[in-house]
Motif scaffolding. Sequence first.
Motif, PDB file in Angstrom:
ATOM      1  N   ARG A  87       0.877  -1.168   0.000  1.00  0.00           N
ATOM      2  CA  ARG A  87       0.000   0.000   0.000  1.00  0.00           C
ATOM      3  C   ARG A  87       0.915   1.218   0.000  1.00  0.00           C
ATOM      4  NH1 ARG A  87      -5.376   1.406   2.099  1.00  0.00           N
ATOM      5  NH2 ARG A  87      -5.397   3.644   2.619  1.00  0.00           N
ATOM      6  N   ALA A  88       0.783   2.046  -1.032  1.00  0.00           N
ATOM      7  CA  ALA A  88       1.686   3.176  -1.210  1.00  0.00           C
ATOM      8  C   ALA A  88       0.906   4.481  -1.327  1.00  0.00           C
ATOM      9  CB  ALA A  88       2.542   2.981  -2.464  1.00  0.00           C
ATOM     10  N   THR A  89       1.408   5.516  -0.647  1.00  0.00           N
ATOM     11  CA  THR A  89       0.828   6.848  -0.764  1.00  0.00           C
ATOM     12  C   THR A  89       1.844   7.770  -1.416  1.00  0.00           C
ATOM     13  OG1 THR A  89      -0.601   6.575   1.162  1.00  0.00           O
ATOM     14  CG2 THR A  89      -0.103   8.824   0.498  1.00  0.00           C
ATOM     15  N   THR A  91       2.911  11.682  -2.823  1.00  0.00           N
ATOM     16  CA  THR A  91       2.695  13.122  -2.805  1.00  0.00           C
ATOM     17  C   THR A  91       2.794  13.609  -4.240  1.00  0.00           C
ATOM     18  OG1 THR A  91       3.567  13.427  -0.570  1.00  0.00           O
ATOM     19  CG2 THR A  91       3.589  15.348  -2.027  1.00  0.00           C
ATOM     20  N   GLU A 173      -7.273   5.740  -2.977  1.00  0.00           N
ATOM     21  CA  GLU A 173      -7.709   7.073  -2.559  1.00  0.00           C
ATOM     22  C   GLU A 173      -7.043   8.122  -3.448  1.00  0.00           C
ATOM     23  OE1 GLU A 173      -6.826   7.696   1.556  1.00  0.00           O
ATOM     24  OE2 GLU A 173      -7.712   5.806   2.199  1.00  0.00           O
ATOM     25  N   THR A 178      -2.507  14.032  -2.955  1.00  0.00           N
ATOM     26  CA  THR A 178      -2.016  12.687  -2.645  1.00  0.00           C
ATOM     27  C   THR A 178      -2.784  11.636  -3.437  1.00  0.00           C
ATOM     28  OG1 THR A 178      -3.520  12.377  -0.766  1.00  0.00           O
ATOM     29  CG2 THR A 178      -1.335  13.310  -0.292  1.00  0.00           C
ATOM     30  N   THR A 180      -3.187   7.246  -3.275  1.00  0.00           N
ATOM     31  CA  THR A 180      -2.864   5.996  -2.596  1.00  0.00           C
ATOM     32  C   THR A 180      -3.299   4.830  -3.466  1.00  0.00           C
ATOM     33  OG1 THR A 180      -3.099   6.979  -0.397  1.00  0.00           O
ATOM     34  CG2 THR A 180      -3.212   4.579  -0.526  1.00  0.00           C
ATOM     35  N   GLU A 182      -2.767   0.306  -4.200  1.00  0.00           N
ATOM     36  CA  GLU A 182      -2.284  -1.007  -3.772  1.00  0.00           C
ATOM     37  C   GLU A 182      -1.708  -1.697  -4.991  1.00  0.00           C
ATOM     38  OE1 GLU A 182      -4.001  -4.117  -0.731  1.00  0.00           O
ATOM     39  OE2 GLU A 182      -4.941  -4.462  -2.692  1.00  0.00           O
ATOM     40  N   LEU A 208       7.210   9.006  -3.467  1.00  0.00           N
ATOM     41  CA  LEU A 208       6.630   8.097  -2.484  1.00  0.00           C
ATOM     42  C   LEU A 208       6.641   8.746  -1.104  1.00  0.00           C
ATOM     43  CD1 LEU A 208       5.497   5.198  -2.076  1.00  0.00           C
ATOM     44  CD2 LEU A 208       7.844   4.489  -1.556  1.00  0.00           C
ATOM     45  N   ARG A 209       5.488   8.840  -0.511  1.00  0.00           N
ATOM     46  CA  ARG A 209       5.359   9.471   0.820  1.00  0.00           C
ATOM     47  C   ARG A 209       5.337   8.425   1.929  1.00  0.00           C
ATOM     48  NH1 ARG A 209       0.215  13.329   2.420  1.00  0.00           N
ATOM     49  NH2 ARG A 209       0.618  13.534   4.649  1.00  0.00           N
ATOM     50  N   GLN A 210       4.642   7.319   1.701  1.00  0.00           N
ATOM     51  CA  GLN A 210       4.511   6.285   2.726  1.00  0.00           C
ATOM     52  C   GLN A 210       4.351   4.931   2.038  1.00  0.00           C
ATOM     53  OE1 GLN A 210       1.135   6.830   5.318  1.00  0.00           O
ATOM     54  NE2 GLN A 210       2.027   5.596   6.961  1.00  0.00           N
ATOM     55  N   LEU A 211       4.968   3.903   2.626  1.00  0.00           N
ATOM     56  CA  LEU A 211       4.903   2.568   2.027  1.00  0.00           C
ATOM     57  C   LEU A 211       4.754   1.511   3.115  1.00  0.00           C
ATOM     58  CD1 LEU A 211       5.182   0.885  -0.633  1.00  0.00           C
ATOM     59  CD2 LEU A 211       7.610   0.654  -0.066  1.00  0.00           C
TER      60      LEU A 211
END
Length: 332
Positions: A87-89, A91, A173, A178, A180, A182, A208-211
């Motif tokens: 799951r990646a968010t 920016t 999302e 942003t 997001t 999968e 990549l902001r969050q992984l």
Amino acid sequence: MGRKSPDFSVRSMPNKHADGVEGLLNLNKPAGLTSHDVVVRVRRLTHLSRVGHAGTLDPPATGVLIIGLGKGTKLIQFLHEYSKTYRATLTLGSRTDTYDATGKVIETRDVGRLSPTAVRTVLSGFEGTIEQTPPMYSALKWQGQRLYTLARQGIEVERRPRQVHIRRLTLLELSADTLTFEVECSGGTYVRVLADDIGLRLGCGAHLRQLTRTAVGPHTVEQALTLEALAEAVQRSTWRTHVIPLAQGLAGFPAIAVTSDGAKALRHGIPPKAAHVSRVDGVFGVGEPVALHGPDGALLAVGTACIDAAEMGRSAPAMVVVRLSRVLVDTL
């Protein structure tokens, strides 16, 4: 009064005899630690010397990190065959030199208005087999030096593109800045590179902001143990109940069950012949990995198939059917 956090120091842990523990641990790596940091902590907690990890996660990433214990370390190279789910968010509107939030912003662009339909169209274009160029900020080596070492010196070298497979890429999302998604992909896929490529194709740039790695094959983040929970289990002397046995470590792998004679041959390091095959589970082709199980279901070895699964029952009895890669039972 709040609960006291577990102490990860060696002296704080009961020095229980841990010999004979063999298998895998499914851990939920926290942000801020390298994958090697996790290995070091597991060694300290369990007092096991043979500990390794499968599939490196960058320090900012969280999620499933499979740890091999004892003979479980011999399975690590084969866990690469499992697909990984993340799951990646992202920016939107800025690119960085590392392709993630730890890097320096090298370009900014106006995001504009992105519709979910347009984003899904872009994402679908990455599904299937694609080529990725490894990032300079990676642990790959060039002439004996880590690429990230060269990158920190401002040196960029040519990297060969690699083929990776994206099984599915789903939008979860979308907001003004942003995105997001999968992704289920083959081992060796750089999600950071995927994030940068998606940003370029959207026209606004991204990083990549969050992984979070949510699954490695059948091993999911919902089943994963935190380091704090592992420390508490060690203190209660119950941590061994969380170890995934060798036989289950390659769940879902194509497999061959061998006869008792085949199992005896494996103990001598002799690969199985067609006459030793009692059952074939799954589909595999020549050169593909296959697990070898004994009559009792124990995982004895892993190798590469010499013939297709469909040809197994039609082969000459003396024909070797698997080239051994790792024997997990003690050889005689």
